[in-house]
Design an enzyme around this catalytic site. Structure first.
Site, PDB file in Angstrom:
ATOM      1  CB  VAL A 132      -0.949  -0.023   1.218  1.00 46.81           C
ATOM      2  CG1 VAL A 132      -1.833   1.213   1.223  1.00 46.81           C
ATOM      3  CG2 VAL A 132      -1.795  -1.301   1.209  1.00 46.81           C
ATOM      4  N   PRO A 133       1.154   1.825  -1.153  1.00 47.23           N
ATOM      5  CG  PRO A 133       0.933   2.643  -3.336  1.00 47.23           C
ATOM      6  CD  PRO A 133       0.323   1.681  -2.352  1.00 47.23           C
ATOM      7  CB  CYS A 134       2.269   5.300   2.701  1.00 42.94           C
ATOM      8  SG  CYS A 134       3.386   4.125   3.467  1.00 42.94           S
ATOM      9  CG  HIS A 135       6.794   4.157  -1.395  1.00 46.86           C
ATOM     10  ND1 HIS A 135       5.992   3.036  -1.223  1.00 46.86           N
ATOM     11  CD2 HIS A 135       7.151   4.168  -2.702  1.00 46.86           C
ATOM     12  CE1 HIS A 135       5.890   2.402  -2.376  1.00 46.86           C
ATOM     13  NE2 HIS A 135       6.578   3.072  -3.288  1.00 46.86           N
TER      14      HIS A 135
END
Length: 177
Positions: A132-135
């Site tokens: 889940v690409p919070c970056h």
């Protein structure tokens, strides 16, 4: 019941967690909020969901965009889950700002605006990092802040995805350095 297993990534050891529904956690060793939602009683066992997460990570860390998604089970408040679902829509190799996510939430709710800080809090508490690409979320000014795994890993993940980093920068001070 929650199950855990470990994955050795190029950016350090990762703890993976899942329940009978899907992956509930992915944390780099030493990151902020490490194992935050992990049950007090867990079993070390590679379930089907955890095996799929490891396979996804293998593809991802090989420098390719995975063409599948392991089963995910968000464990958080309804607001956090709503933000985390938006994170999943950010394309590979792209970035969005906290404000853009807030604007999307405002539009979905029929509001004139929504708090970027509230979005930042939910993004920062994402339990399923990388998948889940919070970056991929950055400050409005291009600052690379807010990643619980640390800014060094955030930069490495964006570079792995060949994201356009020209307008992005690492701040001299911040909470996730």
């Amino acid at each position: 019941m929650q199950y855990i297993c470990h994955y050795q990534s190029p950016l350090g050891d990762i703890l993976l967690a899942a329940d009978d529904i899907g992956v509930t956690g992915l944390w780099f060793d030493g990151q902020k909020y490490y194992a935050h939602n992990l049950a007090t009683s867990v079993e070390e066992k590679e379930t089907a969901a955890l095996a799929e997460a490891k396979r996804w990570l293998d593809v991802y860390f090989s420098g390719k965009e995975p063409d599948f998604q392991p089963p995910i089970h968000f464990v958080g408040t309804p607001f956090q889950c709503e933000v985390w679902e938006i994170l999943q829509t950010i394309p590979y190799g792209r970035t969005v700002t906290y404000g853009q996510i807030a604007q999307r939430l405002a539009e979905q709710r029929g509001l004139p605006h929504f708090s970027s800080q509230a979005v930042g809090g939910a993004v920062g508490h994402n339990h399923i990092s990388v998948i889940v690409p919070c970056h991929r979320v950055v400050g409005a000014d291009g600052s690379l802040t807010g990643y619980a795994g640390g800014v060094r890993r955030k930069v490495a993940l964006l570079e792995l995805e060949h994201a356009d980093m020209d307008a992005l920068y690492v701040p001299k001070k911040g909470t996730a350095l």
